[in-house]
Structures are given as C-alpha cells and as structure tokens.
Design a protein around this motif. Structure first.
Motif, PDB file in Angstrom:
ATOM      1  N   GLY A  63     -11.758 -15.819 -56.027  1.00 31.89           N
ATOM      2  CA  GLY A  63     -10.435 -16.184 -56.501  1.00 31.89           C
ATOM      3  C   GLY A  63      -9.351 -15.274 -55.964  1.00 31.89           C
ATOM      4  N   VAL A  64      -9.726 -14.160 -55.367  1.00 27.69           N
ATOM      5  CA  VAL A  64      -8.741 -13.265 -54.756  1.00 27.69           C
ATOM      6  C   VAL A  64      -8.998 -13.204 -53.259  1.00 27.69           C
ATOM      7  CG1 VAL A  64      -7.756 -10.961 -54.727  1.00 27.69           C
ATOM      8  CG2 VAL A  64      -8.664 -11.895 -56.857  1.00 27.69           C
ATOM      9  N   TYR A  90      -5.245 -19.371 -40.670  1.00 28.88           N
ATOM     10  CA  TYR A  90      -4.045 -20.044 -41.194  1.00 28.88           C
ATOM     11  C   TYR A  90      -4.425 -21.373 -41.834  1.00 28.88           C
ATOM     12  CZ  TYR A  90       0.143 -17.419 -39.920  1.00 28.88           C
ATOM     13  OH  TYR A  90       1.157 -16.499 -39.872  1.00 28.88           O
ATOM     14  N   ASP A  91      -5.145 -22.190 -41.052  1.00 27.39           N
ATOM     15  CA  ASP A  91      -5.499 -23.524 -41.551  1.00 27.39           C
ATOM     16  C   ASP A  91      -6.238 -23.405 -42.880  1.00 27.39           C
ATOM     17  OD1 ASP A  91      -4.378 -24.287 -39.270  1.00 27.39           O
ATOM     18  OD2 ASP A  91      -6.259 -24.696 -38.194  1.00 27.39           O
ATOM     19  N   ARG A  92      -7.172 -22.462 -42.926  1.00 21.45           N
ATOM     20  CA  ARG A  92      -7.990 -22.338 -44.122  1.00 21.45           C
ATOM     21  C   ARG A  92      -7.120 -21.954 -45.325  1.00 21.45           C
ATOM     22  NH1 ARG A  92     -11.462 -19.053 -46.300  1.00 21.45           N
ATOM     23  NH2 ARG A  92     -13.356 -19.896 -47.256  1.00 21.45           N
ATOM     24  N   TRP A  93      -6.198 -21.020 -45.085  1.00 21.30           N
ATOM     25  CA  TRP A  93      -5.295 -20.633 -46.185  1.00 21.30           C
ATOM     26  C   TRP A  93      -4.537 -21.858 -46.664  1.00 21.30           C
ATOM     27  CZ3 TRP A  93      -2.919 -15.716 -43.530  1.00 21.30           C
ATOM     28  CH2 TRP A  93      -3.864 -14.682 -43.578  1.00 21.30           C
ATOM     29  N   GLY A 152      -6.758 -17.839 -55.270  1.00 23.72           N
ATOM     30  CA  GLY A 152      -7.228 -19.221 -55.194  1.00 23.72           C
ATOM     31  C   GLY A 152      -7.999 -19.580 -56.452  1.00 23.72           C
ATOM     32  N   PRO A 153      -8.639 -20.718 -56.443  1.00 24.47           N
ATOM     33  CA  PRO A 153      -9.453 -21.107 -57.609  1.00 24.47           C
ATOM     34  C   PRO A 153     -10.642 -20.165 -57.766  1.00 24.47           C
ATOM     35  CG  PRO A 153      -9.855 -22.575 -55.752  1.00 24.47           C
ATOM     36  CD  PRO A 153      -8.706 -21.703 -55.360  1.00 24.47           C
ATOM     37  N   ALA A 154     -10.787 -19.566 -58.962  1.00 28.82           N
ATOM     38  CA  ALA A 154     -11.932 -18.677 -59.209  1.00 28.82           C
ATOM     39  C   ALA A 154     -13.190 -19.532 -59.375  1.00 28.82           C
ATOM     40  CB  ALA A 154     -11.689 -17.852 -60.467  1.00 28.82           C
ATOM     41  N   LYS A 155     -14.324 -18.935 -59.009  1.00 29.25           N
ATOM     42  CA  LYS A 155     -15.594 -19.674 -59.156  1.00 29.25           C
ATOM     43  C   LYS A 155     -15.875 -19.881 -60.640  1.00 29.25           C
ATOM     44  CE  LYS A 155     -17.880 -19.503 -54.899  1.00 29.25           C
ATOM     45  NZ  LYS A 155     -17.378 -18.280 -54.219  1.00 29.25           N
TER      46      LYS A 155
END
Lengths: 457, 939, 172
Positions: free
Chosen positions: B448-449, B491-494, B514-517
């Motif tokens: 998530g970070v 970049y794309d992945r971000w 991002g979304p945490a697991k």
C-alpha cells in the motif's frame, strides 16, 4: 574628520590631484628643514662633546657655526618647522573624507611634541655660550630635544606611511601597532640618514656659499669644514639607497604602478650624483658643486615625498573614485536644472539623441534586431508604463534576451519615452536614417566613442 | 523538459560548478560556465532535493537526496514518510558511499578464454547473454527480494522470455515467522510492528531496532513512548547480547534454543483468556504442557523474571509480542514462531499492535529449501543460463561455497550487480547495475506504500538501472519493443495503480499510497505438532550468528564507511571478531584480542576475541558479514541456522582489534548521565546545574541572539550509530582505515560511547560530540587563537589558523578533538564527488571537531536574512539530529524559551557530562529512565 | 688609478641598487598581470560603454554565494545578432556551435587553502559595490585582480561597515 567633511564639498579628480601636489610641496619645504635641524643638532652635540673631552677649537667653532646657521632664527622654525605641519591634516582630511578611521587620526599627534622639540632646541642653542660651566645641562637639553624630535617624526612619518596600506588600517588600534611595522621603520631610518646627508651637504652649502660670514678667511678651518661636511654627506648618502630599497620592498602591492618604481630608481640615481659630487669635493682643494649638491639632496627629499604621495593615491584609488563619483553626482544635481531647461527647450532632440545613442544598439522601429521591433511592442505601453519599464527592465518575451538596464537619467528616460511613443506610429521616420547609418558598423566600432549618434554597439 | 536531459545538463553543470565553484578545487585555473543554464531554477551553489527510496536493505525506507552542483552529497529520511518518517538508519546514511564506491563495476564484463572477467561493451555482453538464454535448456532467474515495478517487470521478463523465476533469495527470509503467520493469520507477510500502541512490548530474539522488519519505523514509533511521558515497558528475550537487548527496559538472557519453552509457558498463562478464535484455542490445546519449573531450568531465567513476563503479558491492555531473528533461525524456530503467533492471536494483537494490512510482502521470497532445490537442479546440469540478479548467495549462504560450485555447473551464468561480489566472480557475464540514485523505479516498503525512485545524478559509469538491464535483455531477445525504457514502464504502472497523473505527484512527494493488501486474520486450521520438546537444543559452547546493524546480512560490509563506523556494542571498526562473555573468557583463559578457533562439524574459523559484557557463559557471537561458517539450515523453519553448537579452543595467538573505545566500563568516572553521584543524590534535581557553585577565571560568555545547543534523550537513543554515519557524510570526515584506527586516530566527530555495568546487567550508549562548553578547556590553551568561543555559543575551530599543536586535544576532557595526521583532502574518483561542498576539507596538521553543522546554521542565517528575521526554531537541524531514528537529538537556540532544546535542557532528567569540571557544556543529556532502572519507569 | 677604482665601485654600488629596485618592479608587474582569456572579452565595452548591469550577466550573484559565469547561451542571446562579424565573436559562435563551454581563466583566486566561505549574495544584499573588490571593471579591457583578497582586505571593509567579524562568519 567629521567636522571637515561637513564643511567641504566632495573633491573632484582635479581637486585630489591638487591636494596631492600641495602635500608634496609641504613635505618639500618641511622635511629638508627638519632634517637640517636634527642633523646639525646631533653633529653639533658630537662636536661639542669631543671638544669637551679634548679641547679642539675647530670643533667648537664648527658647532657654533652650525647652531647659528640652522637654529639661528625663531622665524625660520615657525615658518619652515611648524606651519607646514598644520597644513597636513587639512590636506589629508579632505583627501580621506568619509573614511571612518585611518592613520590620519594620528597625524596631529606628534605636533605638540614637535613644538616642545623646537623649544628645547632653542634652549639648547642659547645654552651653548654658557656651556663651559653647565655642560651637562647643555648636553641634556640637546639630547632631550633630539629624542623628542625623533620620536615625534617617527610617529608623523609612520602615520603618513600607513596611509599607503588601507587593508591593514583595521589593525591600527593603538600607537604601538602603528609604529611596529618594517615599512614604517625603514621609512624612518631613510629619513634619519637623509637628515644627516643633507646636514653634510648643508654644511658645505651654507658655510661656503650662503653664509653672511664666509669661512674662507681661515684656510685650514675651511679645509676641515669641507672634509667634515663632504665626509658626513658621503657616508650617509651611501646608506640611503639601502633603506630606499628596503622601504620599497616592504611596501604593500597596492601602492605600486610603474611610475612609483621609476621614482624610487630616480631617487637612488640622485643619491649617486650627490655621492660623486662629495667625492669630488673631498678630492679637490676647494669646495665644489656645493649648490648643485644641495639642490640634488633636496631632490632626494622631493622624490621620496612624491613616492609617498603617489603611493598613497594608488593605494586608495577606490576611495578616490568614490569621492569623484560623489562630486560627479553633485555636479549632475547642479546641472540637472540646466538639463531640465534644455529638455523643455528641445525635448524632442534630447529624446532622439538618447534613442540613437542608446536604444538603437538593440532596437529599431520596424525590424527585429537584438530586441523586438518597437512598432510591434509599443502599442501595449502608455508613457508611465514605458518609463517604468525603461527605468527597470524585466524579461518580457521568451524570444528575446532580457533588456539590460540602460542606466538613463530620469530626464533622458522621460524624453526618450515621449520620443518613441510619438514616432513609432509614423513608422519611425527619423529612426530610419539612424538605422541606415547604424546597421553597417565598421569593425572595431566598439572602440568608437558614443558621442556620435547612430553608431551601433 | 526530459528529466534525463536535464540531468545530463546538470552532469555537465556539475563539472562546471565543480571547477568554477568556490568549492573543492580552489587550485583550478579554469572557470567553466554552463553551456545552457539548467531549468527548474537550479542555481549553482544552491542545494536541490530529490525524493527517492533507500535500497540498502529490504526495508526500503523513503529517502531524500540533497544535490549540490549536480551530485548527491547527502541522503536523509523522507520527511513525513509513512514508514520511516524522516529518519534513516546507519546503513541508509552510508548507502551514498555505495554510489561513490571505488569498487563499483564500471562497465559490463565477460569471461575471456582464461576465465578472467574482462571489460566489454553492453552490446557484446547482452549478445552473449541472449545467445546463452536462447541455447535451449531451461533458464533460471534468481534474484534478491524485489518489490513494486521491478518485481512486476521481472515476472513479465520470466513469462515473455520463458525463464523460470526462482523464489527470491534473502538470507533473512523470515521463513519461520511467515509460516507461522500463514498458519495462524493466513497472511504470508511480516507485519509492521506498532510499539507506540503497546503498553507492554516483548521481543523474543527479534532485533527490532537493528534489522528485524523495519527497524527505523520501529525506532521512530518506539520513541513516541519513550522520554518523559506515557512510557511503555519493553522486555527483550535473547540468547546472546544484542544492541536491541540493551535498549530494552528488561533484558532476559535465555539458554540458546529455549525460547519455545518460555513462550509455551507464557501461552499457557493466557489459555484462560476468553474469546479466543476457535482455531487458535485448538492450537493452544495442542501445545505440550510446560511447567514453571521446567521453563526455569530450560531457559535459565529466574522465577521472578518469568513471572514478571507472564504478569506483564496478562495485565497488558495492548501488548506487543514478536519472535524472530536468531530465535527462529534454528531447529526449534518454527515452534517459537508459531507459539509467538498464537500468543499474538490470543492477546488480540492483530490489527492493534501488529499491522497486517501494512506489512512487508515477503511472499515471493523463498526459503533455504528452495535454495537447496535449485542447487540440486544445477548440480544435475538441467539448468542452461542462470541469471543471478543483484544477489550474493555465495557470500551469504551457509553453504555458500557449495552454491558457488553449483553455479559453475550451469551452462552459463549471467550476473547482475553493482560490485564484483564472490557470486559475480563466478559468472560468465556481469552486467553492471546503476545505483538507486542513478535509476528510475519504485519500491514497496509495505503493501500500500510505494516509494518513487528517481535519478539524482546521471550514471557515473557505463551502467544501467536494474529495470533497464532486464528490458535490454528482453529487447535483445526480441521479447520487448526496442527503445522501451524502464522509466516509461514505471510511469505507466504508477498511472495504472495510483491513478492518472500520479507520476508527477510521486516524483514530488516521493511516495504514493495505493490499495493495501487485504489483511489476514482468519485463524488457519492447519494443525501443527510442536517438536521443541524433542528437538535437542545446542548445549555446551554455542555460536550465535547475529544480524549486524551495520552490515545487515553482510551485504553492506563492502562499504568502507560501514567499516569505519564502529559496531555499537563492541566498538570494533575494521575487523572481524567474535564476542565472548566475561565468564567464558575467564574459564578459557582468553582475553581481549586473543585468537580463538571456532569448530563446528566440517568447518573451523579463527577469530579475534572481543569481550562482551552481558553475554551468557559459553555463548560466542559472530556477526553476519564478519564470518560465514557452514552451519547449515533449520529444516523445520527453513532459515539459515543462527544458533549452533561448537567447540572453541584458544590458539594462544594474539591479534589487536581495531576498536575505538577506550574502555567498556565507566571506571567510576560517572560519565553516563544519571549515574554520577554528584548528579543524583537520591532524587535527581536535574536542571543541569552542577552541585557546587560555578567559579571561573574567565568572564561569563555573553550570547546576544543565539546559544546553539543540543539535547540528547538517552531514553530515546537506540545506539544505532546512524548519527555517526550521517556526520561522516555531512562533514566530509575522512575514512582513515584500519591502520590509523589501531593507532587511535579515528576522525569521527560524533561517537557512540558504550559503557556496561560491571556485571553486564545493563549497557549505556551515549552519543558524544564536541560539547561546545561555555568554558571550553580547549580554548585557553591554543597558542594561535585557532579555537575560540563565538557569541553564538559555538566552540569554533579556525582551520587556517590551526598549526597543529594538539594542545586543545590534550585539554579536552571529552576527547572530542581530532587531528589530521595525514592529508585526506584528495579522494579517489568517484569518491571525491561525495564531498559536501558546504564543508571545507581539512588539511594535514589541522585539528577538527564537531561544528554543530555550522554550514547549516550559515544557510539558515542566509535564508533568515533574506526574510529580514532571525533564525527560528525549525529552520535547521544538525545532520545527526536529522538522521536519528529514535528522534533522540534536538538542536536549537537555547535562548529561545519555546525551542525544543530549551524544554529538554530544563527537563528533570537533564544532565551534562562531566559538568562538575565547570566546563558548562552546551550539550544536555536526558538520562535514560531504565538506567536508574530497577523499575522506576516514567517520570 | 685608485680614483678610478673608487669611482667605479661607487657607481657599481648605486647601479646595483637601481637594478634591484627595477627587479622588484618586474616581479610586481608579472605577479599582477592579467591572465589571457580564450576570448578577448572587454568589460570596458559591456559594463562601461554599454552600461550593462553586472547582474545582467553574472545573474546568480544576488541569488547564490557563487556569482556565476554567464552561460554561453546568454552571450549568444545578444551576439547572434550583434557584432557577428568580429573575429572574437566568431570564436564565441564556434564554441556555441561545438556545444562547448568557454574555458575562461579564473582571475580572482584566494591563494590560501580553501577554508573560507564567501557569499556574493550576502554582500550584494548588504549593498556592497562589485567594483570595491573587483576594481574598476568599467574601465578594464582585460580584467586583473586589483585587490589582494587577503584577510586584511576583507576585515577592514567588514569593520568599516560594522559587518560581523566573527571568525565563523567566513571561516569553517
């Protein structure tokens, strides 16, 4: 110095030159006299002393002659010995106007000492006659007088010499620091030796050429005097170049330019002349070149004064430029009124002149040069905004380099703004001519002066 | 503007300012301007900051690099970063010296006919690699732990090129811990620990402030419960002696391998607890019973100690218990881990003091079993090309040499690394890696970070970033379109994961969330038979191979800076050593610097002895990276053995260790604040006033505006040496090497002094720097006035003036002054680029010492003057204070009533070292609560 | 005979003295000579005649401790149009086309070891005049160091303007 700085207007370049000249004059009339006084006193004391040990009439007579000749009149002492001194603080006060602290603060310091010195000298001289019964008092007075004089002039010279090293001024917290410096010490030693040298030459000059009572009456006394004077002069003239060299060597870099070195060399050269004259005098039966020798030894003093003043001026170049700028400012303020008048009378001309002289280096009315064509930009300006922009330009467009500050006076800005705003609509007819002459500058035009309008840089 | 191009220009500019600036090369005759001035308003001589991520160890803290003249000159924690919150450990601080290491591989290398690695071009190296990969047999990719985009790209690489991706290799794989968490919480992760939420912290073996999990985060969170208010109690249980242990309030030394008994006993105490998850209850039932008396004799703890633990755990509202590191890296390790997990579950730590949602994802990391399987395949000769990607098993594995031999069995070995490690030396092609500070990418410190990784300098050598290496291999194999760059990939992945336009934000802020697991929590039904009762714990002489706070698993031992910075416990710098307890020394008749031979089955290693107070009898401790005996691995948990039975024999030889501590004890000098009789008679009146009246020959100093002062809270200090490393980098302190250390000529401006109680019950760690005394004894003895006291309270050292009499050094009661016996001004390329231009290089024959980062004060004053104000609290801090993971150091203006340092200096615990000498130091120490200890916690 | 020897000795002595002084002069002259720049850039023309402000080219002097040498781009921004026919400018254009920075010779150098910090920014902020330290650049076609740049020079000015004189202000 604040007192002075309130009462003087900033000196211009010419003023400063004048001040320097005056300083040289002061030194020229003052130092040789002091040299003669100190030298002759010392010699006279020596003579009297030797006479006291083993009585020797010639010694006694010479001593008396010396005292009569060189410590002869209070008037001399006042005019040559004291008055010039009082001029110095004024000269330097104006020259160093606005300098918060400088060695000049020490210049007045020795004056009282010097006055006392003269008094003592006078007492010494007058006690000469009765020396037989109060010998110690006589000698004591002489020694005291010499010490006071020497000390005072050490201080005076060091404060003058220290003017040549502005980078060290911040250290001159007290007298000791002022005096403890090789440059100063060599200067003083040079002065002392010069004093004896000039005394030697002075003996010949004054006793043979100048004296109201020529010593020629008694040939063997004359021979003695000649030998004595010449010998004295020769000996000390030899020492002079050494101290001169050391003095130059220890002077800070800032004081030098090529002329300063040449002066130093000339100084040595003159010493050489004196030396040869003295040799000649020793060899020949009668005194020779005495007047010439005296003038030359004076030359030594003059040259070293010139050296010092010149060095001082070099070392404080920036201070001088500051003063000149101040003077310039004052002048401009005075002339601003006139400028106004001109502008009022023929504003258009001033504007056009300024435009051709300055703006057209980068701008045309209708063509792109370093800067954009004015006709394209000016519509977005009114008089105020344009004046503001010219007074303090900022980067306007990415296509052009930022406009540097042209550094115009308010009057010029006003005039030129009016001029362009009036003329760009008319296609800048007047500017066309300027452009014609201006677009094809001759190579090396950078060296051409700004005075003729239209030449581009 | 394209950032690479920008950096290219900066690169040129760096050359420019390097020559032109008044910085390094005063002697230069040339003045090189920019060709085109850099954009982004970068001024020559002004610092810029680039947010990126530290990759020195798998914790991957957020990091910011300070750039001067186009080169990073200092790295620090990224302020407000969710993981490390502005702090950076000793390894992170030193990671800059990896970028500028002279040992870096500078271009691709290939094996020639003679079997030596020789320089080659990328084209050549890539072609060879590609041919080998095309050869047909099964290709294998073994990498170190990867996260974020790199991991994703690696998967793409594997799928598109048909290379089998092995489970990643980490020596510290947390295998047992993860197994337990899988079973109990159904999550194959290492949860982040929250000591700040716990009122009782129990750590079993886990060196939580050194290497376990994310030590920096643990330290920062712990410091919230240290100091004066809301203190919690921390028990540390360990078989050996670790820095973590000495930081804890209570350090319980157990017999090696007996942790399981202790935990089982504690667990039974909890079994009464109501509301246990069903599965857990069942599991607890399956734990063999351990009686109190059994626990005692197995662990060697006293009744009172065990009861204290048990009691603390019972009454605690939100306890935190974690087992790991040496305690799980042994045969009974899995049991220990499971028992710990059961206790965690039983006490409901999940979600409270254990954060599974924001956890370190180790799911791709394999165990020793995987490694052994791979070795099997290699030996069988089924493997074609073996790609060893930024990993060094040969040096780290207990069976490293065997693994090396297996590598040779592979048809072709492709190594990817930044240095020529033992593993790389066995490869046929070595592709050089760029340093993180030269690369694009990202890192995922916790699920998530996401940390951004962006270049702070153009690559120094002909190297490529890890992602670009993979991509260029793929391009070579035709598996990717030519010209694809890792930067674009990232970049794309971000954009995909964090939303459109996230890229810019990432680069600015340095991290994104991002979304945490999904957190685990369902008690796994998997049954488990506890075998610790049967398994024979090593008896007699035992070797404990402990993780190193400096070298992690040994990977950082290549950095000279981490050799120069001493080990916190033993103060040893450049040498390998074995720590031996005092009793053992007596028993074996050995002492400091005598060499002992350690023998296990099939291996023996001679090591120099460093006596270690507080170490149990017959326990020998070697740090990872110091020695790597072939001790095998624990079948149950799958971690490399850290606790093995050995026989130690004195050889009679002696070898001096390079260590920088005068003595491990205070020798009754009362140096440690709070232990001096004059400071505390019964109660501590504190306030830093000496007990006797101040008498001085010298006038009292007057401070018109500032009195720069420092305060160190020893309760928060974890003795990790981060401050020391930070100081080395910030102030261009020369690394002088072993020989000079043996002569006692180390140059550290701040050092961590370690003083142990004679009985080894406690250790005190005191960071000491120049104390900037009001009445500094060094000042009056300087014959040339090179050191003096300025009107801001700084004890100044004017290098130009110093003539090197060293009187000041003699007269300093704190021994804080350092003398340059040699000229260290000129460092070898690229080391010279690491020089901080704000700090002048001292020359041979000059004294130097802590300046309280006067260059930073000057910068702050510059800014303040621009804003027409005085320097305010928070305008600046020193390098040591900035680095400190424990937030234990504050710096500021003592005259400012509201400043932190003023508050600390007037705290009731405040002391000053040796203040009875009347030096009136400017550095205040807040005495450690648990030093005066004996239960007097909190204030 | 004796006479001639004496005369020549005397002459020799004085001549020697003169030569020594002249030698001092040469030492000074060489030691203060202006370095030869790759391009004969004239401050007299730009700062003097065109009256460009110092900060126009040395644009970081009021922003950074480092006065900054103008980028070649900056030179070209005017000289792509101005005086393009002059050989010196063509040299400049060549540098620009070759994408090489101009290797200017450093003029002002502090001779002592580098333990001194000097910030142009602060001095300009304090209203110091560039020419006070760098000499009358408006009049220099060839720049040379006119001030000794020794500590006395700095401190005298600091004291005169009541600027701080604590050692740590400059030394570290």
């Amino acid at each position: 110095m604040d007192f002075l700085s309130q009462h003087i207007i900033a000196p211009s370049g010419q003023h400063l030159k004048l001040l320097e000249f005056l300083a040289i004059v002061v030194y020229t009339i003052h130092l040789p006299y002091v040299g003669l006084v100190i030298g002759s006193t010392a010699v006279a004391m020596w003579l009297t002393f030797s006479d006291h040990e083993i009585p020797n009439p010639r010694f006694a007579r010479l001593a008396e002659d010396l005292l009569r000749t060189f410590l002869g009149s209070r008037f001399q002492m006042l005019v040559l010995g004291v008055l010039p001194l009082l001029a110095l603080p004024f000269l330097y006060g104006i020259w160093f106007d606005g300098v918060p602290y400088a060695p000049i603060t020490y210049i007045m310091l020795p004056v009282p000492g010097i006055l006392i010195g003269y008094v003592l000298l006078w007492l010494y001289r007058s006690s000469f006659v009765g020396r037989k019964n109060s010998f110690n008092r006589h000698m004591g007075l002489g020694t005291l007088a010499l010490m006071v004089m020497m000390g005072s002039y050490f201080v005076l010279l060091s404060s003058v010499v220290r003017l040549q090293d502005p980078e060290k001024w911040y250290r001159l917290k007290n007298l000791v620091i002022l005096l403890l410096n090789w440059n100063v010490i060599y200067k003083f030693l040079f002065f002392v030796h010069a004093a004896f040298a000039i005394t030697g030459v002075g003996i010949l000059f004054f006793l043979f050429r100048w004296s109201d009572r020529p010593t020629t009456g008694d040939p063997d006394y004359a021979a003695f005097v000649r030998k004595f004077g010449a010998g004295l002069a020769l000996a000390f003239t030899f020492a002079l170049p050494v101290f001169n060299l050391l003095y130059v060597f220890t002077s800070p870099d800032v004081v030098f330019d090529s002329t300063v070195y040449l002066i130093a060399v000339a100084n040595v050269f003159v010493c050489m002349l004196v030396a040869f004259m003295m040799l000649a005098t020793l060899r020949s039966p009668g005194p020779r070149f005495t007047s010439l020798a005296f003038v030359s030894i004076l030359g030594v003093f003059i040259l070293s004064s010139v050296f010092d003043v010149r060095a001082m001026a070099n070392a404080n170049r920036e201070h001088a430029t500051l003063l000149e700028q101040a003077a310039e400012k004052e002048r401009l303020e005075r002339e601003a009124g006139i400028d106004q008048a001109i502008a009022a009378a023929s504003g258009a001309n001033l504007g056009e002149e300024t435009f051709n002289k300055v703006c057209m280096q980068c701008h045309r009315f209708n063509e792109k040069l370093v800067g954009p064509p004015l006709a394209q930009r000016l519509p977005s300006y009114n008089l105020e905004s344009l004046k503001a922009f010219i007074a303090n330009p900022t980067k306007k467009s990415p296509d052009y380099p930022p406009m540097p500050n042209p550094g115009l006076s308010a009057v010029q800005i006003d005039a030129v703004s009016k001029y362009v705003l009036e003329n760009y609509k008319t296609g800048g007819a007047p500017a066309a001519g300027g452009a014609a002459t201006g677009t094809a500058p001759a190579p090396g035009a950078a060296d051409t002066t700004q005075t003729q309008p239209g030449v581009q840089h | 503007m394209d950032r690479r191009e920008f950096l290219g220009l900066l690169g040129l500019a760096s050359g420019a300012s390097l020559l032109a600036g008044c910085d390094l090369t005063r002697k230069t005759e040339k003045l090189i301007p920019y060709l085109v001035p850099p954009e982004d308003g970068v001024l020559p001589g002004e610092a810029t900051f680039v947010a990126t991520s530290c990759t020195e160890c798998p914790a991957q803290c957020g990091m910011t690099a300070r750039i001067r003249d186009g080169r990073p000159v200092k790295v620090d924690g990224l302020p407000k970063h969710p993981i490390n919150d502005g702090a950076l450990c000793v390894r992170g601080q030193s990671s800059l010296s990896r970028l500028y290491s002279v040992d870096r591989i500078r271009q691709p290398m290939v094996k020639d006919a003679g079997g030596n690695l020789v320089p080659a071009t990328w084209a050549d190296a890539l072609k060879r690699s590609a041919d080998a990969l095309r050869a047909g047999r099964e290709n294998v990719l073994l990498s170190g732990r990867t996260t974020g985009s790199l991991s994703a790209l690696m998967s793409d690489f594997a799928t598109r090129t048909g290379v089998r991706r092995e489970p990643e290799f980490e020596l510290f794989s947390y295998a047992a811990v993860r197994a337990a968490n899988r079973a109990i919480f159904g999550a194959d992760v290492v949860p982040l620990l929250h000591p700040d939420r716990a009122d009782v912290v129990i750590t079993v073996g886990a060196d939580v402030v050194e290497t376990f999990g994310n030590p920096v985060q643990f330290s920062t969170l712990l410091s919230k419960r240290r100091g004066s208010h809301g203190r919690n109690t921390w028990f540390h249980v360990e078989p050996h002696a670790s820095m973590t242990g000495f930081q804890a309030d209570h350090r319980f030394v157990v017999r090696p391998g007996s942790e399981a008994y202790l935990l089982a006993y504690l667990l039974q105490g909890l079994s009464g607890k109501v509301g246990l998850p069903g599965g857990v209850a069942a599991q607890i039932a399956s734990v063999p019973a351990v009686s109190a008396q059994q626990a005692e004799e197995k662990t060697g703890l006293t009744t009172s100690q065990i009861d204290e633990l048990r009691h603390a755990l019972l009454v605690a509202e939100s306890p935190l218990l974690v087992a790991g590191s040496v305690s799980t890296a042994q045969e009974s390790g899995l049991d220990t881990a499971r028992l710990a997990a059961l206790i965690q579950s039983a006490c409901g730590m999940h979600g409270k003091t254990l954060d599974f949602a924001q956890a370190q994802d180790y799911s791709r990391v394999g165990t020793m079993a995987d490694v052994e399987r791979l070795m099997g395949q290699l030996d069988a000769g089924t493997v074609g090309a073996l790609i060893l990607f930024d990993t060094d098993p040969v040096a780290q594995l207990p069976m490293g040499d065997k693994f090396g031999a297996s590598i040779d069995k592979a048809a072709f070995a492709i190594g990817v690394s930044d240095m020529l490690t033992p593993t790389m030396e066995r490869c046929d092609v070595v592709l050089p890696l760029s340093h993180t500070l030269e690369s694009w990418g990202d890192a995922e410190p916790a699920s998530g970070v996401v940390n951004a990784i962006q270049p702070a300098i153009a690559p120094l050598f002909d190297t490529r970033s890890n992602g670009d290496v993979l991509l260029s291999l793929m391009i070579e194999l035709g598996a990717a379109a030519a010209g694809t760059t890792y930067q674009q990939y990232v970049y794309d992945r971000w954009t995909r994961d964090l939303g459109a336009g996230a890229g810019a934000a990432m680069l600015k802020q340095g991290w994104g969330t991002g979304p945490a697991k999904a957190a685990g929590g369902s008690a796994g039904a998997a049954g488990h038979t506890f075998t610790f009762a049967q398994s024979t714990a090593p008896s007699g002489q035992v070797l404990v191979i402990a993780p190193s706070v400096r070298w992690y698993d040994g990977r950082s031992a290549v950095l000279p800076l981490l050799q120069e910075v001493p080990d916190p416990l033993s103060a040893v710098t450049w040498d390998s050593w074995v720590s031996v307890g005092m009793e053992t020394c007596k028993a074996m008749g050995i002492e400091e610097s005598s060499v002992v031979e350690l023998r296990g089955e099939g291996w023996s290693v001679p090591l120099t002895v460093r006596p270690q107070p507080g170490l149990a009898k017959d326990v020998f401790v070697v740090q990872r990276g110091a020695a790597n005996p072939a001790v095998g691995w624990a079948r149950s948990g799958g971690e490399a053995n850290a606790v093995v039975a050995i026989t130690a024999a004195a050889t009679g030889r002696k070898e001096r260790l390079s260590e920088v501590s005068g003595s491990l004890y205070q020798e009754g000098r009362g140096i440690v604040p709070g232990t001096h009789p004059e400071h505390f008679n019964g109660d501590h009146s504190g306030h830093g006033e000496p007990k006797h009246e101040e008498v001085s020959f010298y006038p009292l100093p007057k401070y018109p505006n500032y009195r720069w002062a420092m305060a160190v809270d020893l309760d928060k200090c974890i003795g990790c040496n981060a401050c020391v490393a930070a100081c080395y980098v910030e102030n261009n302190i020369p690394m002088v090497g072993r020989e000079q250390h043996l002569r006692g000529r180390e140059m550290a401006w701040i050092r961590l002094e370690q003083y142990y109680e004679k009985d080894g019950s406690a250790g005190h760690f005191v960071p000491t720097m120049c104390q900037h005394c009001d009445f500094a004894p060094c000042e009056p003895v300087c014959p040339v006035y090179a050191t003096y006291h300025n009107d801001e309270g700084l004890n100044a050292q004017v290098y130009n003036r110093c003539v090197g009499t060293r009187y000041c050094g003699n007269n300093c009661p704190y021994k804080q002054r350092r003398f340059n016996y040699f000229s260290y001004e000129h460092r070898p390329y690229p080391m010279n680029l690491m020089t901080n231009p704000d700090v002048s290089m001292r020359g041979k024959g000059m004294m130097e010492k802590c300046t309280m980062c006067v260059q930073r004060i000057r910068k702050a004053r510059d800014v303040a003057k621009d804003e027409k104000r005085t320097i305010r609290e928070g305008d600046l801090t020193t390098a040591c204070a900035q680095a400190c993971p424990g937030k234990a150091i504050v710096f500021g203006n003592l005259l400012d009533e509201n400043s932190e340092v003023h508050k600390w200096a007037h705290d009731s615990r405040s002391n000053r070292i040796l203040e009875e000498l009347g030096t009136s130091p400017g550095v205040y120490y807040l005495s450690d609560n648990h030093v005066k200890g004996n239960g007097s916690h909190g204030a | 005979m004796i006479k001639r020897i004496v005369d020549s000795a005397v002459f020799g002595y004085f001549a020697l003295m003169m030569v020594l002084i002249l030698l001092l002069g040469f030492r000074w002259h060489t030691h203060r000579k202006a370095p030869v720049q790759p391009i004969a850039f004239s401050h007299a023309t730009h700062a003097g005649k065109l009256n460009l402000q110092c900060l126009f080219c040395h644009d970081t002097a009021d922003k950074s401790y480092y006065a900054g040498v103008p980028s070649v781009q900056k030179c070209m921004s005017c000289h792509q149009a101005v005086k393009t026919e002059m050989p010196e400018i063509q040299k400049l254009t060549k540098y620009w086309n070759d994408k090489e920075p101009v290797p200017w010779e450093r003029v002002h150098r502090i001779r002592i070891r580098n333990h001194v910090y000097f910030s142009h920014k602060r001095h300009i902020a304090a209203g110091a005049d560039c020419e006070h330290c760098h000499g009358a650049l408006r009049a220099m076609t060839q720049v040379r160091q006119v001030k000794s740049m020794k500590m006395g020079f700095c401190v005298s000015c600091h004291e005169a303007n009541h600027a701080p004189t604590d050692c740590l202000i400059c030394h570290m």
